[in-house]
Design an enzyme around this catalytic site. Structure first.
Site, short mmCIF file in Angstrom:
data_model
loop_
_atom_site.label_atom_id
_atom_site.label_comp_id
_atom_site.label_asym_id
_atom_site.label_seq_id
_atom_site.Cartn_x
_atom_site.Cartn_y
_atom_site.Cartn_z
N ASN A 292 0.86 -1.18 0.00
CA ASN A 292 0.00 0.00 0.00
C ASN A 292 0.90 1.24 0.00
O ASN A 292 1.69 1.44 0.94
CB ASN A 292 -0.89 -0.03 1.25
CG ASN A 292 -1.79 1.18 1.34
OD1 ASN A 292 -1.35 2.30 1.10
ND2 ASN A 292 -3.04 0.98 1.70
N HIS B 17 -5.58 3.61 -1.40
CA HIS B 17 -6.89 3.97 -0.85
C HIS B 17 -7.22 5.38 -1.33
O HIS B 17 -6.53 6.33 -0.96
CB HIS B 17 -6.81 3.91 0.69
CG HIS B 17 -8.11 4.15 1.38
ND1 HIS B 17 -8.22 4.04 2.75
CD2 HIS B 17 -9.34 4.50 0.94
CE1 HIS B 17 -9.47 4.29 3.11
NE2 HIS B 17 -10.17 4.59 2.02
N ARG C 170 -9.23 8.14 -0.70
CA ARG C 170 -10.10 8.58 0.40
C ARG C 170 -10.99 9.72 -0.05
O ARG C 170 -10.66 10.49 -0.95
CB ARG C 170 -9.25 9.02 1.61
CG ARG C 170 -8.51 7.86 2.26
CD ARG C 170 -7.87 8.30 3.57
NE ARG C 170 -8.86 8.52 4.60
CZ ARG C 170 -9.11 7.65 5.58
NH1 ARG C 170 -8.43 6.53 5.70
NH2 ARG C 170 -10.05 7.91 6.48
N ARG D 7 -6.78 12.93 0.96
CA ARG D 7 -5.66 13.42 1.78
C ARG D 7 -4.31 12.91 1.29
O ARG D 7 -3.29 13.50 1.59
CB ARG D 7 -5.85 13.07 3.26
CG ARG D 7 -5.67 11.62 3.57
CD ARG D 7 -5.74 11.36 5.06
NE ARG D 7 -7.09 11.56 5.58
CZ ARG D 7 -7.55 10.97 6.68
NH1 ARG D 7 -6.75 10.19 7.38
NH2 ARG D 7 -8.78 11.16 7.10
N GLU E 197 -8.65 0.39 -2.59
CA GLU E 197 -9.48 0.44 -1.38
C GLU E 197 -10.37 1.67 -1.48
O GLU E 197 -9.89 2.75 -1.83
CB GLU E 197 -8.61 0.60 -0.13
CG GLU E 197 -7.71 -0.57 0.14
CD GLU E 197 -6.75 -0.25 1.29
OE1 GLU E 197 -6.77 0.87 1.83
OE2 GLU E 197 -5.97 -1.14 1.62
N THR F 204 -8.05 3.57 8.52
CA THR F 204 -9.33 2.86 8.58
C THR F 204 -9.43 2.13 9.92
O THR F 204 -8.68 1.20 10.18
CB THR F 204 -9.40 1.84 7.41
OG1 THR F 204 -8.95 2.49 6.23
CG2 THR F 204 -10.82 1.36 7.21
N GLU G 81 -11.18 -9.28 3.50
CA GLU G 81 -9.86 -8.90 4.00
C GLU G 81 -9.99 -8.80 5.51
O GLU G 81 -10.75 -7.96 6.03
CB GLU G 81 -9.36 -7.57 3.43
CG GLU G 81 -7.98 -7.21 4.02
CD GLU G 81 -7.35 -5.96 3.42
OE1 GLU G 81 -7.65 -5.60 2.27
OE2 GLU G 81 -6.53 -5.34 4.15
N HIS H 268 -3.50 -4.52 7.76
CA HIS H 268 -3.60 -3.35 8.63
C HIS H 268 -2.68 -3.50 9.84
O HIS H 268 -2.85 -4.41 10.65
CB HIS H 268 -5.02 -3.07 9.13
CG HIS H 268 -5.21 -1.60 9.41
ND1 HIS H 268 -4.73 -0.99 10.53
CD2 HIS H 268 -5.78 -0.63 8.65
CE1 HIS H 268 -5.00 0.31 10.46
NE2 HIS H 268 -5.63 0.56 9.35
N1 PXP Z 1 -5.94 -2.88 4.32
C1 PXP Z 1 -6.86 -1.89 4.38
C2 PXP Z 1 -8.27 -2.19 4.02
C3 PXP Z 1 -6.50 -0.58 4.78
O1 PXP Z 1 -7.43 0.38 4.85
C4 PXP Z 1 -5.15 -0.32 5.06
C5 PXP Z 1 -4.71 1.07 5.42
O2 PXP Z 1 -4.96 1.90 4.33
C6 PXP Z 1 -4.22 -1.38 4.95
C7 PXP Z 1 -4.65 -2.65 4.60
C8 PXP Z 1 -2.76 -1.17 5.21
O3 PXP Z 1 -2.55 -0.86 6.55
P1 PXP Z 1 -1.12 -0.37 7.02
O4 PXP Z 1 -0.84 0.91 6.32
O5 PXP Z 1 -1.28 -0.22 8.50
O6 PXP Z 1 -0.14 -1.44 6.64
#
Ligand code: PXP
Length: 245
Positions: free
Chosen positions: A9, A45, A47, A51, A72, A103, A153, A193
């Site tokens: 990500n 993502h 948003r 941002r 996302e 999130t 997920e 996450h």
């Molecule tokens: N999965 C989802 C659905 C998320 O919203 C995020 C954060 O944008 C992540 C994974 C990745 O999380 P992290 O940045 O904490 O690795």
């Protein structure tokens, strides 16, 4: 099953760019570096408040990402319109509150099931896979199946935030149970996450785990060790510890 894939990500490459409102660092260049160093796909993502990632980034990434491109997104009308034009390989539906830093919880699938079903139909008609970002709870997994999702997920945030050994164990058990239930229901399983080099290994044992989405810790480590090395290190941990290989 082949091993678990790593989708990096890259939102926070864009966060750094937006801090100055200029053009560097460029998420597109970041995506290429990630893929050249072992990432199997790229996640962003988009948003509602834009941002970090901007609409232009998503279109540009669609053109350069060679592996899986996972978008996302919340189920808001304007984001859905962008996603329909981009046609990523997969969308991951997430809840979104404007004031949150990231999130914070999973989707309330049962409460929003008719809206989720409608959105899934729109994207299935475009041959886009749909994943639902959910807490590891069998009732929510079951609702995700009813909604017609391809993937869940599993939100690994509670596990990652747990400090006491008993809390870590309980969260791992919840995730294990949810993943098994999902596999038995015919759902495919992703997770993400808060994952880091030092907490990712136990997650690799979740049944059927196909994909990890990892962002903040890889980009944070990249500040000190460089993006190629941060991606290679995470990829090696996944390869060395994936039971599916
Ligand atoms: N999965 C989802 C659905 C998320 O919203 C995020 C954060 O944008 C992540 C994974 C990745 O999380 P992290 O940045 O904490 O690795």
């Amino acid at each position: 099953m082949p091993g678990t894939i790593l989708c990096v990500n890259i939102d926070h490459i864009a966060t750094l760019r937006q801090a100055r409102g200029e053009y560097e660092p460029d998420p597109v260049e970041g995506a290429m570096i990630c893929e050249n160093n072992g990432a199997d796909g790229i996640t962003v993502h988009l948003r509602e408040d834009r941002r970090h990632i901007q609409d232009n980034d998503v279109f540009a990434l669609r053109d350069v990402v060679r592996g899986k491109f996972n978008l996302e997104m919340a189920m808001s009308d304007d984001i859905i319109e962008v996603a329909k034009r981009v046609v990523p390989d997969q969308i991951t539906l997430v809840p979104e509150k404007r004031a949150e830093l990231t999130t914070e919880g999973g989707l309330d699938v049962a409460k929003n099931i008719s809206r989720i079903r409608d959105v899934i139909k729109v994207f299935h008609d475009l041959n886009v896979l749909v994943s639902l970002f959910i807490e590891p709870d069998v009732d929510i997994v079951s609702a995700s199946k009813d909604a017609g999702a391809d993937f869940i997920e599993i939100h690994t945030g509670r596990y990652c935030n747990a400090v006491e050994a008993e809390d870590v164990k309980r969260e791992l058990e919840r995730m294990t149970h949810a993943a098994e239930y999902a596999c038995n229901a015919g759902l495919r399983v992703n997770a993400g996450h808060g994952l880091k080099f030092n907490n990712v290994v136990p997650v690799l044992s979740l049944a059927g785990l196909e994909e990890l989405n990892i962002g903040h810790s890889i980009i944070s480590n990249a500040v000190f060790m460089g993006l190629p090395e941060a991606v290679r290190k995470m990829k090696k941990i996944i390869l060395d510890n994936s039971p599916g290989i």
